[in-house]
Each structure stands twice: as C-alpha cells, then as structure tokens.
Design a protein around this motif. Structure first.
Motif, PDB file in Angstrom:
ATOM      1  N   PRO A 155       0.866  -1.404  -0.006  1.00  0.00           N
ATOM      2  CA  PRO A 155       0.018  -0.083  -0.024  1.00  0.00           C
ATOM      3  C   PRO A 155       0.900   1.238  -0.071  1.00  0.00           C
ATOM      4  CG  PRO A 155      -0.029  -0.914   2.128  1.00  0.00           C
ATOM      5  CD  PRO A 155       0.804  -1.980   1.358  1.00  0.00           C
ATOM      6  N   LEU A 156       0.371   2.359  -0.581  1.00  0.00           N
ATOM      7  CA  LEU A 156       1.152   3.671  -0.719  1.00  0.00           C
ATOM      8  C   LEU A 156       1.458   4.046   0.535  1.00  0.00           C
ATOM      9  CD1 LEU A 156       2.430   5.508  -2.990  1.00  0.00           C
ATOM     10  CD2 LEU A 156       0.110   6.568  -2.578  1.00  0.00           C
ATOM     11  N   ARG A 157       0.670   4.008   1.646  1.00  0.00           N
ATOM     12  CA  ARG A 157       1.172   4.492   3.018  1.00  0.00           C
ATOM     13  C   ARG A 157       2.175   3.949   3.627  1.00  0.00           C
ATOM     14  NH1 ARG A 157      -2.648   8.361   3.769  1.00  0.00           N
ATOM     15  NH2 ARG A 157      -4.577   7.754   2.931  1.00  0.00           N
ATOM     16  N   ARG A 158       2.621   2.569   3.092  1.00  0.00           N
ATOM     17  CA  ARG A 158       3.921   2.167   3.850  1.00  0.00           C
ATOM     18  C   ARG A 158       4.999   2.737   2.983  1.00  0.00           C
ATOM     19  NH1 ARG A 158       4.218  -3.464   4.405  1.00  0.00           N
ATOM     20  NH2 ARG A 158       6.589  -3.432   4.437  1.00  0.00           N
ATOM     21  N   LEU A 159       4.727   3.483   1.857  1.00  0.00           N
ATOM     22  CA  LEU A 159       6.175   4.109   1.301  1.00  0.00           C
ATOM     23  C   LEU A 159       6.149   5.767   1.813  1.00  0.00           C
ATOM     24  CD1 LEU A 159       8.091   4.511  -0.736  1.00  0.00           C
ATOM     25  CD2 LEU A 159       6.388   4.921  -2.422  1.00  0.00           C
ATOM     26  N   VAL A 160       4.989   6.320   1.909  1.00  0.00           N
ATOM     27  CA  VAL A 160       4.735   7.615   2.216  1.00  0.00           C
ATOM     28  C   VAL A 160       4.561   8.184   3.569  1.00  0.00           C
ATOM     29  CG1 VAL A 160       4.566   8.206  -0.099  1.00  0.00           C
ATOM     30  CG2 VAL A 160       2.621   8.283   1.482  1.00  0.00           C
ATOM     31  N   GLY A 161       4.167   6.858   4.506  1.00  0.00           N
ATOM     32  CA  GLY A 161       3.353   7.210   5.673  1.00  0.00           C
ATOM     33  C   GLY A 161       4.683   7.826   6.586  1.00  0.00           C
ATOM     34  N   GLY A 162       5.575   7.392   6.657  1.00  0.00           N
ATOM     35  CA  GLY A 162       6.816   7.860   7.690  1.00  0.00           C
ATOM     36  C   GLY A 162       7.586   9.095   7.449  1.00  0.00           C
ATOM     37  N   LEU A 163       7.204   9.738   6.030  1.00  0.00           N
ATOM     38  CA  LEU A 163       7.884  11.033   5.534  1.00  0.00           C
ATOM     39  C   LEU A 163       7.095  12.141   6.407  1.00  0.00           C
ATOM     40  CD1 LEU A 163       7.803  10.231   1.655  1.00  0.00           C
ATOM     41  CD2 LEU A 163       9.878   9.785   3.391  1.00  0.00           C
ATOM     42  N   PRO A 164       8.178  13.199   6.968  1.00  0.00           N
ATOM     43  CA  PRO A 164       7.704  14.378   7.294  1.00  0.00           C
ATOM     44  C   PRO A 164       6.857  15.184   6.290  1.00  0.00           C
ATOM     45  CG  PRO A 164      10.024  14.027   7.872  1.00  0.00           C
ATOM     46  CD  PRO A 164       9.762  12.923   6.838  1.00  0.00           C
ATOM     47  N   ARG A 165       5.519  15.619   6.743  1.00  0.00           N
ATOM     48  CA  ARG A 165       4.580  16.105   5.752  1.00  0.00           C
ATOM     49  C   ARG A 165       4.153  17.440   6.211  1.00  0.00           C
ATOM     50  NH1 ARG A 165      -0.222  15.983   6.888  1.00  0.00           N
ATOM     51  NH2 ARG A 165      -1.145  14.910   8.656  1.00  0.00           N
ATOM     52  N   LEU A 166       3.711  18.016   5.049  1.00  0.00           N
ATOM     53  CA  LEU A 166       3.064  19.386   5.423  1.00  0.00           C
ATOM     54  C   LEU A 166       1.572  19.078   5.002  1.00  0.00           C
ATOM     55  CD1 LEU A 166       2.992  22.565   6.132  1.00  0.00           C
ATOM     56  CD2 LEU A 166       3.755  22.792   3.805  1.00  0.00           C
ATOM     57  N   PRO A 167       0.616  19.275   5.818  1.00  0.00           N
ATOM     58  CA  PRO A 167      -0.741  19.004   5.191  1.00  0.00           C
ATOM     59  C   PRO A 167      -1.190  20.380   4.386  1.00  0.00           C
ATOM     60  CG  PRO A 167      -0.925  19.347   7.613  1.00  0.00           C
ATOM     61  CD  PRO A 167       0.580  19.397   7.210  1.00  0.00           C
ATOM     62  N   VAL A 168      -1.860  20.356   3.408  1.00  0.00           N
ATOM     63  CA  VAL A 168      -2.349  21.457   2.495  1.00  0.00           C
ATOM     64  C   VAL A 168      -3.776  21.288   2.329  1.00  0.00           C
ATOM     65  CG1 VAL A 168      -2.054  22.529   0.373  1.00  0.00           C
ATOM     66  CG2 VAL A 168       0.037  21.532   1.236  1.00  0.00           C
ATOM     67  N   ALA A 169      -4.629  22.036   2.808  1.00  0.00           N
ATOM     68  CA  ALA A 169      -5.975  22.012   2.792  1.00  0.00           C
ATOM     69  C   ALA A 169      -6.482  22.218   1.454  1.00  0.00           C
ATOM     70  CB  ALA A 169      -6.526  23.321   3.499  1.00  0.00           C
ATOM     71  N   ASP A 170      -7.430  21.340   1.250  1.00  0.00           N
ATOM     72  CA  ASP A 170      -8.053  21.230  -0.296  1.00  0.00           C
ATOM     73  C   ASP A 170      -9.172  22.311  -0.271  1.00  0.00           C
ATOM     74  OD1 ASP A 170      -8.909  20.529  -2.544  1.00  0.00           O
ATOM     75  OD2 ASP A 170      -9.900  18.650  -2.068  1.00  0.00           O
ATOM     76  N   THR A 171      -8.708  23.610  -0.355  1.00  0.00           N
ATOM     77  CA  THR A 171      -9.550  24.651  -0.542  1.00  0.00           C
ATOM     78  C   THR A 171     -10.563  24.671  -1.560  1.00  0.00           C
ATOM     79  OG1 THR A 171      -8.010  26.025  -1.257  1.00  0.00           O
ATOM     80  CG2 THR A 171      -8.273  25.963   1.074  1.00  0.00           C
ATOM     81  N   ASP A 172     -10.264  24.037  -2.713  1.00  0.00           N
ATOM     82  CA  ASP A 172     -11.093  24.139  -3.917  1.00  0.00           C
ATOM     83  C   ASP A 172     -11.760  22.791  -4.176  1.00  0.00           C
ATOM     84  OD1 ASP A 172     -10.079  26.806  -4.476  1.00  0.00           O
ATOM     85  OD2 ASP A 172      -8.294  26.127  -5.347  1.00  0.00           O
ATOM     86  N   ASP A 173     -11.818  21.872  -3.283  1.00  0.00           N
ATOM     87  CA  ASP A 173     -12.526  20.695  -3.388  1.00  0.00           C
ATOM     88  C   ASP A 173     -12.013  19.818  -4.617  1.00  0.00           C
ATOM     89  OD1 ASP A 173     -14.238  18.445  -2.583  1.00  0.00           O
ATOM     90  OD2 ASP A 173     -16.115  19.442  -3.514  1.00  0.00           O
ATOM     91  N   VAL A 174     -10.553  19.724  -4.857  1.00  0.00           N
ATOM     92  CA  VAL A 174     -10.278  18.766  -6.070  1.00  0.00           C
ATOM     93  C   VAL A 174      -9.840  17.376  -5.582  1.00  0.00           C
ATOM     94  CG1 VAL A 174      -9.468  21.139  -7.135  1.00  0.00           C
ATOM     95  CG2 VAL A 174      -7.900  19.748  -5.833  1.00  0.00           C
ATOM     96  N   ALA A 175      -9.892  17.030  -4.389  1.00  0.00           N
ATOM     97  CA  ALA A 175      -9.519  15.772  -3.960  1.00  0.00           C
ATOM     98  C   ALA A 175     -10.608  14.901  -4.386  1.00  0.00           C
ATOM     99  CB  ALA A 175      -9.206  15.815  -2.566  1.00  0.00           C
ATOM    100  N   HIS A 176     -11.640  15.164  -5.000  1.00  0.00           N
ATOM    101  CA  HIS A 176     -12.787  14.081  -5.232  1.00  0.00           C
ATOM    102  C   HIS A 176     -12.386  13.297  -6.276  1.00  0.00           C
ATOM    103  CE1 HIS A 176     -16.906  12.772  -6.422  1.00  0.00           C
ATOM    104  NE2 HIS A 176     -16.494  12.614  -7.469  1.00  0.00           N
ATOM    105  N   ASP A 177     -12.150  11.976  -5.759  1.00  0.00           N
ATOM    106  CA  ASP A 177     -11.736  10.949  -7.086  1.00  0.00           C
ATOM    107  C   ASP A 177     -12.886   9.929  -7.415  1.00  0.00           C
ATOM    108  OD1 ASP A 177     -12.166   9.349  -4.570  1.00  0.00           O
ATOM    109  OD2 ASP A 177      -9.986   8.661  -4.513  1.00  0.00           O
ATOM    110  N   CYS A 178     -12.725   9.336  -8.299  1.00  0.00           N
ATOM    111  CA  CYS A 178     -13.704   8.529  -9.036  1.00  0.00           C
ATOM    112  C   CYS A 178     -13.340   6.758  -8.746  1.00  0.00           C
ATOM    113  CB  CYS A 178     -13.866   8.846 -10.405  1.00  0.00           C
ATOM    114  SG  CYS A 178     -14.413  10.502 -10.570  1.00  0.00           S
TER     115      CYS A 178
END
Length: 193
Positions: A155-178
C-alpha cells in the motif's frame, strides 16, 4: 518555484468499477487521465505508469510497473526511474477536478516548507490525507522506496506514511476521486452544474 516532475499511476485494476479502464472514463467529455494531465502542464517531465493510451497531451512518457498491476508502490518505483527533478508530484489518474493552481500550490508549499519537510499532501474536506495528490522531495521518496524492498502489492501509505509532511488544505475541493460508479456520476453531475 523549483522545477518539478509528475508521476501519474494509471494501471490499477479498478475493482470497484468492475475492471473498467478508469483513466479512460470521461467527465465533461474529457477522460479522467486527460483532465489530470492538463493540470500538470507545468511539470518538466510527466510520467504515466500504466498501459499507453491516446491522450490529448503530447510529450508524456509511459512506463509500466513490475509486475503490471503491481499496485501504487510498484507504480511509483517505475515512475521514479524516469524523473530527475528534486521534487516529484504523485497524482492519481482519477481526479477530475485537479487543476494547475492546486498542482502549483502543492509544489510551492513543499518549496516553502524547507528541507526538513519531505511532502506537501493535499488534505480533503474530511481531514484525510491524499497521498496521490501530493508533492514529495525525490531523494527521501527514493530512500523510503529502497527501504521497502520489493514494492509489488504494497500500500502507498507504507511508502509515504513515515515521511515528514506538511498538510495542504483542499480549499478548492479537487480531491474528489472516482473509485466507484457513484463517484463518477457525482463528478459528472458536479461538472454539469
């Protein structure tokens, strides 16, 4: 802004869509993949990981994950072999409302965060990280990948889950996936309205 490359994993099985070619499905008369590719025209290199298919955008590089259908971490591994920028964006192929502004916002946020932050990750309205709508520093991503060993099926979270991250708010509601037919219909309805 620092130059960036883009990897678009586009070889999934789309099980919740009955195996349909998800990147080839359309919203507003444009395929999901073409909509994502239009959002990342600022990339120095754009790599699509999955079966080659016609796109409106030229200059896209194509590769396949090993084994084909091996999952998102295998797709990232295949894509990383073709990128050279210090920043790479991982963008899902099923984000119909992703736009250039958001792509540039993610890359810019990572730039501004400084070297101790390895990822700028879009966070949807429900507070969930979207690791396939994110900018990553290429070197830490490569290091995390090497530490995993065989990437197939992980799973992708195994790869990226431990990386120090900065959350960026989805202010334009573009995260809608299909991911489902219902998601696709909601996207089509939103596009019509």
């Amino acid at each position: 802004m620092t130059p960036y490359d883009v990897i678009v994993p586009a070889g999934g099985a789309a099980r919740r869509l009955g195996g349909a070619d998800k990147p080839g499905l359309s919203v507003g008369g444009t395929t999901l993949l073409d909509r994502v590719l239009a959002a990342c025209t600022g990339a120095r290199t754009t790599v699509v990981v999955g079966p080659a298919r016609p796109t409106a955008r030229t200059g896209v590089r194509w590769t396949r994950e090993q084994p084909p259908g091996g999952g998102p971490v295998a797709a990232v591994a295949a894509g990383l072999g073709l990128v050279t920028a210090d920043t790479v964006l991982l963008l899902a192929a099923d984000l119909p409302f992703l736009d250039r502004r958001t792509v540039d916002r993610l890359a810019g946020a990572l730039d501004a965060a400084g070297p101790t932050v390895a990822a700028a990750v879009l966070v949807d309205a429900g507070g969930r990280d979207q690791p396939l709508a994110a900018a990553y520093r290429t070197a830490p991503l490569r290091t995390a990948l090497a530490a995993l060993g065989d990437p197939a099926g992980l799973p992708l979270r195994r790869l990226v889950g431990g990386l120090p991250r900065l959350p960026v708010a989805d202010t334009d509601d573009v995260a809608h996936d299909c991911d489902t037919w219902e998601d696709l219909e909601r996207a089509r309805e939103r596009e019509r309205s």
